[in-house]
Design a protein around this motif. Sequence first.
Motif, PDB file in Angstrom:
ATOM      1  N   VAL A  89       0.713  -1.224   0.146  1.00 43.20           N
ATOM      2  CA  VAL A  89       0.022   0.083   0.070  1.00 43.20           C
ATOM      3  C   VAL A  89       0.857   1.244   0.053  1.00 43.20           C
ATOM      4  O   VAL A  89       0.608   2.198  -0.920  1.00 43.20           O
ATOM      5  N   HIS A  90       2.007   1.230   0.738  1.00 43.23           N
ATOM      6  CA  HIS A  90       2.577   2.793   0.975  1.00 43.23           C
ATOM      7  C   HIS A  90       3.857   2.764   0.156  1.00 43.23           C
ATOM      8  O   HIS A  90       3.985   3.841  -0.415  1.00 43.23           O
ATOM      9  N   GLN A  91       4.417   1.614   0.065  1.00 37.44           N
ATOM     10  CA  GLN A  91       5.942   1.725  -0.447  1.00 37.44           C
ATOM     11  C   GLN A  91       5.971   2.112  -1.954  1.00 37.44           C
ATOM     12  O   GLN A  91       6.761   2.721  -2.439  1.00 37.44           O
ATOM     13  N   PRO A  92       4.982   1.816  -2.684  1.00 39.62           N
ATOM     14  CA  PRO A  92       4.956   2.120  -4.127  1.00 39.62           C
ATOM     15  C   PRO A  92       4.864   3.789  -4.271  1.00 39.62           C
ATOM     16  O   PRO A  92       5.225   4.256  -5.480  1.00 39.62           O
ATOM     17  N   ASP A  93       4.303   4.287  -3.269  1.00 41.45           N
ATOM     18  CA  ASP A  93       4.106   5.754  -3.467  1.00 41.45           C
ATOM     19  C   ASP A  93       5.702   6.425  -3.193  1.00 41.45           C
ATOM     20  O   ASP A  93       5.904   7.480  -3.850  1.00 41.45           O
ATOM     21  N   HIS A  94       6.487   5.931  -2.459  1.00 42.99           N
ATOM     22  CA  HIS A  94       7.590   6.515  -2.252  1.00 42.99           C
ATOM     23  C   HIS A  94       8.511   5.427  -1.252  1.00 42.99           C
ATOM     24  O   HIS A  94       7.826   4.523  -0.331  1.00 42.99           O
ATOM     25  N   LEU A  95       9.750   5.696  -1.340  1.00 43.03           N
ATOM     26  CA  LEU A  95      10.612   4.483  -0.506  1.00 43.03           C
ATOM     27  C   LEU A  95      10.564   4.987   1.004  1.00 43.03           C
ATOM     28  O   LEU A  95      10.167   4.188   1.666  1.00 43.03           O
ATOM     29  N   LEU A  96      10.614   6.215   1.289  1.00 43.96           N
ATOM     30  CA  LEU A  96      10.580   6.632   2.661  1.00 43.96           C
ATOM     31  C   LEU A  96       9.086   6.499   3.412  1.00 43.96           C
ATOM     32  O   LEU A  96       8.317   7.006   2.782  1.00 43.96           O
ATOM     33  N   PRO A  97       9.032   6.068   4.537  1.00 42.51           N
ATOM     34  CA  PRO A  97       7.788   6.086   5.374  1.00 42.51           C
ATOM     35  C   PRO A  97       7.342   7.336   5.536  1.00 42.51           C
ATOM     36  O   PRO A  97       6.208   7.703   5.500  1.00 42.51           O
ATOM     37  N   LEU A  98       8.425   8.348   5.896  1.00 43.79           N
ATOM     38  CA  LEU A  98       7.947   9.788   6.129  1.00 43.79           C
ATOM     39  C   LEU A  98       7.305  10.380   4.972  1.00 43.79           C
ATOM     40  O   LEU A  98       6.550  11.426   4.848  1.00 43.79           O
ATOM     41  N   HIS A  99       7.595   9.879   3.690  1.00 43.84           N
ATOM     42  CA  HIS A  99       6.879  10.487   2.358  1.00 43.84           C
ATOM     43  C   HIS A  99       5.359   9.615   1.804  1.00 43.84           C
ATOM     44  O   HIS A  99       5.030  10.222   1.080  1.00 43.84           O
ATOM     45  N   ASN A 100       5.602   8.425   2.619  1.00 44.12           N
ATOM     46  CA  ASN A 100       4.416   7.557   1.813  1.00 44.12           C
ATOM     47  C   ASN A 100       3.508   7.363   2.777  1.00 44.12           C
ATOM     48  O   ASN A 100       2.592   6.501   2.383  1.00 44.12           O
ATOM     49  N   GLY A 101       3.432   7.956   4.063  1.00 44.17           N
ATOM     50  CA  GLY A 101       2.249   7.677   4.949  1.00 44.17           C
ATOM     51  C   GLY A 101       2.479   6.091   5.736  1.00 44.17           C
ATOM     52  O   GLY A 101       1.639   5.863   6.498  1.00 44.17           O
ATOM     53  N   GLY A 102       3.580   5.693   5.579  1.00 41.84           N
ATOM     54  CA  GLY A 102       3.647   4.136   5.910  1.00 41.84           C
ATOM     55  C   GLY A 102       4.429   4.184   7.353  1.00 41.84           C
ATOM     56  O   GLY A 102       4.605   2.868   7.758  1.00 41.84           O
ATOM     57  N   GLU A 103       4.400   5.012   8.410  1.00 43.09           N
ATOM     58  CA  GLU A 103       5.352   5.306   9.602  1.00 43.09           C
ATOM     59  C   GLU A 103       4.431   4.129  10.549  1.00 43.09           C
ATOM     60  O   GLU A 103       5.073   3.275  11.100  1.00 43.09           O
ATOM     61  N   LEU A 104       3.184   4.205  10.569  1.00 45.43           N
ATOM     62  CA  LEU A 104       2.419   3.099  11.573  1.00 45.43           C
ATOM     63  C   LEU A 104       2.622   1.807  11.017  1.00 45.43           C
ATOM     64  O   LEU A 104       2.597   1.008  11.839  1.00 45.43           O
ATOM     65  N   SER A 105       2.605   1.730   9.744  1.00 40.53           N
ATOM     66  CA  SER A 105       2.717   0.325   9.278  1.00 40.53           C
ATOM     67  C   SER A 105       4.281  -0.407   9.576  1.00 40.53           C
ATOM     68  O   SER A 105       4.303  -1.514  10.166  1.00 40.53           O
ATOM     69  N   ALA A 106       5.162   0.614   9.448  1.00 36.74           N
ATOM     70  CA  ALA A 106       6.469   0.426   9.846  1.00 36.74           C
ATOM     71  C   ALA A 106       6.755   0.009  11.260  1.00 36.74           C
ATOM     72  O   ALA A 106       7.505  -0.829  11.642  1.00 36.74           O
ATOM     73  N   LEU A 107       6.169   0.814  12.040  1.00 39.14           N
ATOM     74  CA  LEU A 107       6.333   0.827  13.604  1.00 39.14           C
ATOM     75  C   LEU A 107       5.562  -0.526  14.014  1.00 39.14           C
ATOM     76  O   LEU A 107       6.077  -0.974  14.917  1.00 39.14           O
ATOM     77  N   PHE A 108       4.418  -0.633  13.623  1.00 45.61           N
ATOM     78  CA  PHE A 108       3.531  -1.725  14.087  1.00 45.61           C
ATOM     79  C   PHE A 108       4.406  -3.096  13.505  1.00 45.61           C
ATOM     80  O   PHE A 108       4.517  -4.074  14.543  1.00 45.61           O
ATOM     81  N   CYS A 109       5.052  -3.208  12.325  1.00 46.20           N
ATOM     82  CA  CYS A 109       5.786  -4.332  11.791  1.00 46.20           C
ATOM     83  C   CYS A 109       6.607  -4.925  12.692  1.00 46.20           C
ATOM     84  O   CYS A 109       6.847  -5.687  13.297  1.00 46.20           O
TER      85      CYS A 109
END
Length: 151
Positions: A89-109
């Motif tokens: 969901v997040h990484q295809p938009d941009h590599l870094l979580p701060l730019h793709n909105g995937g911080e929560l996914s990365a932290l929970f993972c």
Amino acid sequence: MNVSRLGGPTLSLFRIVIGLLFALHGVTSVFGLFGGNPVTGAAIAPGTWPGWWAALIQLVCGALVLTGLFTRPAALLASGSMAYAYFVVHQPDHLLPLHNGGELSALFCWSFLLIAALGPGSWALDTLLARRREVESAPATLMAESSSIVV
């Protein structure tokens, strides 16, 4: 002060907070409570792939991790679902979580992977059940040992 004795309770508190936050994410999407799904503001239609299934994993695994029951398998499944969320969901938009909105996914993972690796801590139903099994098997072990002693 002996800080090594704080490891079990600290890990338990970490597990409880992470499990509660994860379960609340599931509650919002499955039942539409607390403002509903962050995207739509309502509950996700049952069976919808992948949103409803992800929310169900969040609810069930979050509750299991929160209570400390089947902690390691539940945490591993939760970690995998958050890795999927990040990379699909997040990484295809941009590599870094701060730019793709995937911080929560990365932290929970990574949080759930830590819980799966270290276990539930001392304040968990898994720990309580393990202690109970040890106590119940101790008399049988003592009986077996005492009957094998030759006088």
